[in-house]
Enzyme design. Structure first.
Site, PDB file in Angstrom:
ATOM      1  CD  GLU A  75     -15.079  59.440  35.979  1.00  0.00           C
ATOM      2  OE1 GLU A  75     -15.271  59.028  37.133  1.00  0.00           O
ATOM      3  OE2 GLU A  75     -15.719  60.375  35.481  1.00  0.00           O
ATOM      4  CE1 TYR A 121     -27.776  39.902  17.136  1.00  0.00           C
ATOM      5  CE2 TYR A 121     -29.662  41.153  16.322  1.00  0.00           C
ATOM      6  CZ  TYR A 121     -28.796  40.067  16.221  1.00  0.00           C
ATOM      7  OH  TYR A 121     -28.965  39.163  15.219  1.00  0.00           O
TER       8      TYR A 121
END
Length: 214
Positions: A75, A121
């Site tokens: 990746e 958050y």
């Protein structure tokens, strides 16, 4: 302790913690860190994040040549896309975490903002999370899709695959990744209920107060 030694140990410590808590399993997931000399440390291909050896972490040059350690994750194009388009990126974390993957498969998931605004958050640490289409694992087209965002997103969700998060350093990327997975978990738990998400006004207040790239 040198910068590289500390980074190798942090990669293994964080990866083991994620593995032990079920955030990734088997030989899935990968982590990269950019060092101050422009080179990269990357988790090896086919390795379990629960059993990494600091000495075998892949070391790549600034132009992504393999310098030492085991063969890096396939990746790399995905990781390099974040480094190339977001100049302040110091680390990238990619997992196959279950709740995030599940969220990527729901037809109602907003492709421009995959995470519903449930807590401040999630907004503070991630901003908007772009849902990208399905690509074969290792396909360089994933990196091109990230490049197409022109550095505007620090996190993406790969459909039927998993989340990818870039951060200023490894700890920031790891914390943001965990926030993404927890928010996805909340979204699934609340699916079909009469819950109260943050209002547009509340979202904008968070964005302003914490200078979120929204």
């Amino acid at each position: 302790m040198t910068e590289a030694t500390r980074a190798r140990e942090d990669i293994c410590r964080i990866a083991r913690s994620m593995f032990d808590r079920g955030l990734t399993c088997g030989a899935s997931g990968n982590i990269s860190v950019k060092l101050s000399d422009g080179s990269y440390l990357v988790t090896p291909t086919g390795s379990s994040m629960g059993f990494l050896d600091p000495a075998r972490i892949s070391h790549l040059s600034e132009d992504l040549r393999h310098l030492s350690g085991d063969k890096p994750t396939k990746e790399i194009p995905l990781h390099s896309a974040f480094y190339d388009t977001r100049s302040h990126t110091g680390a990238v974390v990619h997992l196959h975490s279950s709740h995030s993957v599940a969220l990527s498969m729901l037809p109602e998931t907003d492709p421009d903002n995959a995470l519903p605004p449930l807590t401040p958050y999630g907004i503070m640490r991630l901003g908007k999370v772009k849902l990208l289409p399905f690509f074969l694992p290792g396909d360089a087209a994933m990196g091109e899709a990230v490049r197409g965002l022109a550095g505007k997103r620090s996190a993406v969700l790969l459909a039927n695959h998993g989340p990818v998060v870039a951060g200023k350093d490894l700890w920031a990327a790891a914390y943001a990744m965990e926030e993404l997975e927890e928010t996805a978990k909340l979204a699934l738990l609340l699916r079909g209920t009469q819950h109260k998400a943050l209002s547009d006004a509340q979202v904008q207040a968070v964005v302003r107060k914490f200078d979120v790239d929204w």
